[in-house]
Motif scaffolding. Sequence first.
Motif, PDB file in Angstrom:
ATOM      1  N   LEU A  10      38.289  29.562  39.175  1.00 48.55           N
ATOM      2  CA  LEU A  10      37.883  30.266  37.956  1.00 48.55           C
ATOM      3  C   LEU A  10      38.631  29.613  36.628  1.00 48.55           C
ATOM      4  O   LEU A  10      38.319  29.693  35.539  1.00 48.55           O
ATOM      5  CB  LEU A  10      38.660  31.755  38.167  1.00 48.55           C
ATOM      6  CG  LEU A  10      37.744  32.623  38.990  1.00 48.55           C
ATOM      7  CD1 LEU A  10      38.245  33.905  39.320  1.00 48.55           C
ATOM      8  CD2 LEU A  10      36.217  32.777  38.370  1.00 48.55           C
ATOM      9  N   ARG A  22      27.479  28.456  41.163  1.00 50.04           N
ATOM     10  CA  ARG A  22      28.603  27.951  40.322  1.00 50.04           C
ATOM     11  C   ARG A  22      29.325  26.856  40.963  1.00 50.04           C
ATOM     12  O   ARG A  22      30.519  26.283  40.550  1.00 50.04           O
ATOM     13  CB  ARG A  22      29.669  29.084  39.806  1.00 50.04           C
ATOM     14  CG  ARG A  22      28.810  30.214  39.064  1.00 50.04           C
ATOM     15  CD  ARG A  22      28.466  29.624  37.462  1.00 50.04           C
ATOM     16  NE  ARG A  22      29.395  28.570  37.080  1.00 50.04           N
ATOM     17  CZ  ARG A  22      30.276  29.303  36.047  1.00 50.04           C
ATOM     18  NH1 ARG A  22      30.205  30.693  35.834  1.00 50.04           N
ATOM     19  NH2 ARG A  22      31.140  28.632  35.432  1.00 50.04           N
ATOM     20  N   GLY A  72      35.117  35.623  43.508  1.00 52.66           N
ATOM     21  CA  GLY A  72      35.237  35.537  41.949  1.00 52.66           C
ATOM     22  C   GLY A  72      35.135  36.879  41.062  1.00 52.66           C
ATOM     23  O   GLY A  72      35.981  37.311  40.147  1.00 52.66           O
ATOM     24  N   ASN A  73      34.188  37.640  41.448  1.00 53.94           N
ATOM     25  CA  ASN A  73      33.856  38.819  40.683  1.00 53.94           C
ATOM     26  C   ASN A  73      35.028  39.880  41.049  1.00 53.94           C
ATOM     27  O   ASN A  73      35.562  40.776  40.031  1.00 53.94           O
ATOM     28  CB  ASN A  73      32.868  39.518  40.890  1.00 53.94           C
ATOM     29  CG  ASN A  73      31.520  38.816  40.137  1.00 53.94           C
ATOM     30  OD1 ASN A  73      31.719  38.164  39.225  1.00 53.94           O
ATOM     31  ND2 ASN A  73      30.312  39.283  40.579  1.00 53.94           N
ATOM     32  N   ARG A  85      31.336  27.436  43.633  1.00 56.71           N
ATOM     33  CA  ARG A  85      32.661  27.867  44.128  1.00 56.71           C
ATOM     34  C   ARG A  85      32.708  28.000  45.766  1.00 56.71           C
ATOM     35  O   ARG A  85      31.901  28.161  46.398  1.00 56.71           O
ATOM     36  CB  ARG A  85      33.041  29.148  43.625  1.00 56.71           C
ATOM     37  CG  ARG A  85      32.987  29.300  42.128  1.00 56.71           C
ATOM     38  CD  ARG A  85      33.096  30.640  41.633  1.00 56.71           C
ATOM     39  NE  ARG A  85      33.186  30.848  40.150  1.00 56.71           N
ATOM     40  CZ  ARG A  85      32.680  31.887  39.559  1.00 56.71           C
ATOM     41  NH1 ARG A  85      32.475  32.986  40.154  1.00 56.71           N
ATOM     42  NH2 ARG A  85      32.634  32.143  38.359  1.00 56.71           N
ATOM     43  N   VAL A  91      32.629  32.859  30.887  1.00 55.87           N
ATOM     44  CA  VAL A  91      33.950  32.327  31.468  1.00 55.87           C
ATOM     45  C   VAL A  91      35.066  33.237  30.974  1.00 55.87           C
ATOM     46  O   VAL A  91      35.129  33.991  30.109  1.00 55.87           O
ATOM     47  CB  VAL A  91      34.182  30.988  31.117  1.00 55.87           C
ATOM     48  CG1 VAL A  91      33.213  30.091  31.585  1.00 55.87           C
ATOM     49  CG2 VAL A  91      34.168  30.905  29.469  1.00 55.87           C
ATOM     50  N   LEU A  92      36.046  32.832  31.607  1.00 55.52           N
ATOM     51  CA  LEU A  92      37.569  33.981  31.341  1.00 55.52           C
ATOM     52  C   LEU A  92      37.821  33.619  29.870  1.00 55.52           C
ATOM     53  O   LEU A  92      37.965  32.462  29.430  1.00 55.52           O
ATOM     54  CB  LEU A  92      38.699  33.496  32.309  1.00 55.52           C
ATOM     55  CG  LEU A  92      38.551  33.702  33.528  1.00 55.52           C
ATOM     56  CD1 LEU A  92      39.662  33.329  34.545  1.00 55.52           C
ATOM     57  CD2 LEU A  92      37.987  35.345  33.905  1.00 55.52           C
ATOM     58  N   GLU A 152      42.860  34.246  30.993  1.00 55.35           N
ATOM     59  CA  GLU A 152      43.437  33.128  31.811  1.00 55.35           C
ATOM     60  C   GLU A 152      44.786  33.463  31.874  1.00 55.35           C
ATOM     61  O   GLU A 152      45.247  33.129  32.802  1.00 55.35           O
ATOM     62  CB  GLU A 152      43.035  31.903  31.054  1.00 55.35           C
ATOM     63  CG  GLU A 152      41.456  31.509  31.291  1.00 55.35           C
ATOM     64  CD  GLU A 152      41.245  30.209  30.298  1.00 55.35           C
ATOM     65  OE1 GLU A 152      40.328  29.494  30.734  1.00 55.35           O
ATOM     66  OE2 GLU A 152      42.091  30.121  29.345  1.00 55.35           O
ATOM     67  N   CYS A 167      40.044  29.962  44.891  1.00 57.08           N
ATOM     68  CA  CYS A 167      39.082  31.119  43.834  1.00 57.08           C
ATOM     69  C   CYS A 167      39.573  30.953  42.804  1.00 57.08           C
ATOM     70  O   CYS A 167      39.091  30.811  41.638  1.00 57.08           O
ATOM     71  CB  CYS A 167      38.665  32.396  44.441  1.00 57.08           C
ATOM     72  SG  CYS A 167      37.350  33.087  43.522  1.00 57.08           S
ATOM     73  N   GLU A 192      37.379  26.030  35.972  1.00 55.93           N
ATOM     74  CA  GLU A 192      35.877  25.503  35.514  1.00 55.93           C
ATOM     75  C   GLU A 192      35.429  25.474  34.337  1.00 55.93           C
ATOM     76  O   GLU A 192      36.064  26.446  33.246  1.00 55.93           O
ATOM     77  CB  GLU A 192      34.954  27.027  36.456  1.00 55.93           C
ATOM     78  CG  GLU A 192      35.096  28.123  35.630  1.00 55.93           C
ATOM     79  CD  GLU A 192      34.224  29.125  36.672  1.00 55.93           C
ATOM     80  OE1 GLU A 192      33.641  28.768  37.583  1.00 55.93           O
ATOM     81  OE2 GLU A 192      34.153  30.540  35.946  1.00 55.93           O
ATOM     82  N   ARG A 241      37.956  38.775  38.838  1.00 55.49           N
ATOM     83  CA  ARG A 241      37.684  39.227  37.588  1.00 55.49           C
ATOM     84  C   ARG A 241      38.196  40.743  37.364  1.00 55.49           C
ATOM     85  O   ARG A 241      38.567  41.054  36.439  1.00 55.49           O
ATOM     86  CB  ARG A 241      36.252  38.968  37.252  1.00 55.49           C
ATOM     87  CG  ARG A 241      36.263  37.421  36.866  1.00 55.49           C
ATOM     88  CD  ARG A 241      34.498  37.346  36.667  1.00 55.49           C
ATOM     89  NE  ARG A 241      34.329  36.052  36.184  1.00 55.49           N
ATOM     90  CZ  ARG A 241      34.237  35.462  35.195  1.00 55.49           C
ATOM     91  NH1 ARG A 241      34.422  36.313  34.022  1.00 55.49           N
ATOM     92  NH2 ARG A 241      33.806  34.217  34.928  1.00 55.49           N
TER      93      ARG A 241
END
Length: 1197
Positions: free
Chosen positions: A481, A431, A438-439, A433, A492-493, A498, A477, A484, A442
């Motif tokens: 997120l 991606r 990232g995960n 990044r 995606v979020l 968000e 990061c 992107e 999330r």
Amino acid sequence: MSEIEDPEVKGKKKRGRPGKQAPTTNKKPRKTPAEKAVGVARGRGKANGVAQHNGDGGDPVTLFEVVKLGKSAMQSVVDEWIESYKQDRDLALLDLINFFIQCSGCKGTVRIEMFRNMQNAEIIRKMTEEFDEDSGDYPLTMPGPLWKKFRYNFCEFISVLIRQCQYSIIYDEYMMDTVISLLTGLSDSQVRAFRHTSTLAAMKLMTALVNVALNLSIHQDNTQRQYEAERNKIAGKRANEKLELLLQKRKELQENQDEIENMMNSIFKGIFVHRYRDAIAEIRAICIEEIGVWMKMYSDAFLNDSYLKYVGWTLHDRQGEVRLKCLKALQNLYTNRELFPKLELFTNRFKDRIVSMTLDKEYDVAVEAIRLVTLILQGSEDALSNEDCENVYHLVYSAHRPVAVAAGEFLHRKLFSRHDPQAEEALAKRRGRSSPNGNLIRMLVLFFLESELHEHAAYLVDSLWESSQELLKDWECMTELLLEEAVQGEEVLSDRQESALIELMVCTIRQAAEAHPPVGRGTGKRVLTAKERKTQIDDKNKLTEHFIMALPMLLSKYQADSEKVANLLQIPQFFDLDVYSAGRMEKHLDALLKQIRLVVDKHIEMDVLEACSKTYSILCSEEYTIMNRVDIARSQLIDEMTDRFAHSVEELLQEAEEADDDDIYNVLSMLKRLTAFHNAHDLTRWDLFGSCYRLLKAGIEQGSMPEQIAVQALQCSHYSVLWQLVKITEGAPSKDDLVALRRVVKSFLAVCQQCLSNVNTPVKEQAFMLLCDLLMIFSHQLVSGGREGLQPLVFNPDSTLQNELLNFVLDHVFIDQDDESQSMGESFLPGTCLVFQLSFFSLYYNDYGDIIKETLSKTRQTDKILCAKTLILSLQQLFNELLQDQGPNLDRTSSHVSGIKELARRFALTFGLDQIKTREAVATLHKDGIEFAFKYQNPRGPEFPPINLAFLEVLSEFSSKLIRQDKKTVHSYLEKFMSESMSERREDVWLPLISYRNSLLTGGDEDHMSVTSGSSSKAGSVRSKKGRPPLHKKRIEEESSVEGLWMLRNDTLQTPGALQTPQLTSTVLRENRPAEHMPDPDSEPGSENDFMQMSWLGQQKMEEVNRKDRTGMNYIKARSNQGVRRGLMEDDAEPIFEDVMMSSRGQLEDMNEEFEDTMVIDLPPSRNRRERAELRPDFFDSAAMIEDESVSKTSRK
């Protein structure tokens, strides 16, 4: 020290364990007195077995003093004692026995004759009589660093003693038997000091023996290996002598281990199984702490269900400190993952209890419970169910920070422990990044969104800050997120995610920049260490460098979303603004200002506009070089907004009733923006007050101004007034400046007063709030602190304005309402007077009780007398209203009368328990109440009760707050108002007078010396001593001198005018005044003047004091002697003698003392010992304890 001698000589007691006699073959012959003197000269100095002190204050000579001071190394102290034991073990043991006795705080000393001829029980009974009755303290409970060090030295001495004696002396069947027998007897004493000290000594002795047993086991295994290795050699190389030596050594080690087992069994069965459920929490805590040490130190022998059950049962202990010791003991076990298989059954049995303790009322216990659950999770994730985990999850939102941090550690272990770093790095590369987190971020966002009961992102971040700080500071990061774009095949979020991520990100920025917990956690900002300060500076530089570039991009993407923009605009307040100029990043500053300008143009939501205003204010700080650049941009923005606002106002006023929605929107949108900016910026040079005032006057005259415009115009005008006041107070104002500001304030107050009658509720509410604020700001306090020149600006509200404000509260606060209107009412209530609030205290207690009680508390802190007068005045108002509604013949059983009495009862409770501090106030309250009750005579004649006589029934609720001597004074004052016929009447209508008189006579005839006995809990815990009578005499004189103060004070104290509520309100004092029967003030019995002059009453009190002075000393002597005779029990805060067992409850109910016969410490067999085949029962089974009892009974048959 006193010495105890027993003239009767009894047969020598046989020392040793039951069934054995101390061997005498190796015992040295008794020394003659001369030989003993020589031996003592080499020791610490004893004569006839009694330790002596140096007369010149030299070095300590008793074992107790040596250990207490701790000047000598414990090794040398023990070595010296061992040397004396080798010379004469009776004298050495006597020294050791006296050491334990003295460590318990006992002044007695055991002599050699007692040691040789008396049983332990007799010795302990003699020592009990030697306790100091003047104090319940003893060395283990005394405060101060000396005694804290003593406890450590005491425990170390026992440990070193066993370590130094472990190879010979402890096996001589004399020393250990004597010590264990003594400690067992002391631990069963009813004297707390003996029980506490001996239990600590026995538990530390047991710990030392466990260490010896562990060493023996290791030596046995080593010897066994050597023996097997030698035996397995071929016949030619085998050394038979060595085999014999190894066999002999193995046999000796086995015998020693059996001896140690017997000693440990004696301590465990004789002391532990009784004292772990002692009545004293400290003793129970000692037992649990030490058994935890045994299980960790020698897990092969002690880490099994037979011992774990004691810790499990004690998890239900009523005292937090005991539960805390249980949890810490278990933490030491669960830290070692190799022990988990042995803990499996315990975990299954007591897991629910441990999880429930995460909600313990003691925060320290809850913290340790969460840490223990975290250790269980680390050892086996399957041990905890999802429900167990959820019970801990929500604690990250706890207001108590240690609990929240511990829960955050648990959440970190559970949430972030299963991620695959390699897979995440591959995804980050795919991606584009820079961070592989990232995960994880999330997952954090999803957890935050799923926490349905809580929405406090700042609390969640603070809880995870210590355990997940690296993740929470990964702002790169988080930004990636958010910025992107969607890629096909990857999620995606969402919009909700968000928003949550932005909120969490802002909270992490605040936590890093401020380096202290959010509001509501902690007691305030603490001083940072040098390391923490450096980390804070580094974090602030890091986030500034990142968001200087990223923030404009984020604002550009989300500029249409008010919630996201309002959160993002909080970020600049955490910047290090020097980075803009130092890093030559002015272009990013211009980009930020451009985005803020666009946000102001697009939004009229107040939270967004206030965030923009605050950002401009921060960027315009004079200490930074970027101030000029930002100030220019701000001035341009405000110039444009004020021009558009002035133009829109002109159009709206010209069109008047013909104005359309666009005209209204233009004015409202500009007014909202300017109001938000006026809050943080001085905009007086743009003269916004004039335009707002025109709008308000037009609305009042025409009655058609939209409510939102009126509300915003009021607020903007208010800010303008305050900024003008700031300018004047900071400089040297001229007379013209003061006159101009006064004219502005006066005109604005008049407009606000007119708005109180507006048909629109929001306008009335805003006007009320601003009036209250301005009247407080421009009150008399404005000239305090040397600002007398501002006197022209002081405003005092007239009666009309006061009436309108009170009527507003009646209409908008004290009504039946929903939650939203109640919230508004809470904001209005503090602006009203206390008498008015108290009138509604009972009716609206659930809604506004906390506010009224706080107001009452502040009033009492200012003036107790004034507060008491306020209370009685509010009750009089309610009583008068009731008389007007029901007439003079009140139904005293009605709910209305009961309601006034209930209110009086609640008022009485606010005086607290310290009657001395509230003495004058309560007496003044009774005085005012009596005068009110007899104020108006009955128009039907003197044979009928006064109109307000029923008020005495309300007043009787306060009688319990009078001290005894004041009850007599108040009763005498009451009799001044009573005629002879009144005291003889017994009809129902006279019952209020009868009940009030009885409430004053109750306890009034008792000796008043007992009044102060309960005034201080500290004083109550001190025993009566010789020389106390002068102190009692002093108390009498003090009380007598204070006796008439509450009457004398009335010479100067009058109820202030503020307490007289204005007319035309529902709380006015409406009195029944029959004109033809109005009493003459000059002839009224017991008038105010008579009361204040104290002509007759004062003489009576002085005569009474003189009479008591003549008889006081004899009575004092009798009382003091009686106090001395009460002895040890009555006056102690916590008596020395007490019930030594906890009351049975829960799991402890089934425990039986016979169970101890089935508990035998059986050390695990070494490799040369036969393994035991029998299986132990499941001691966690609910029927296990009953089964143990039946087994023991069967074995005895």
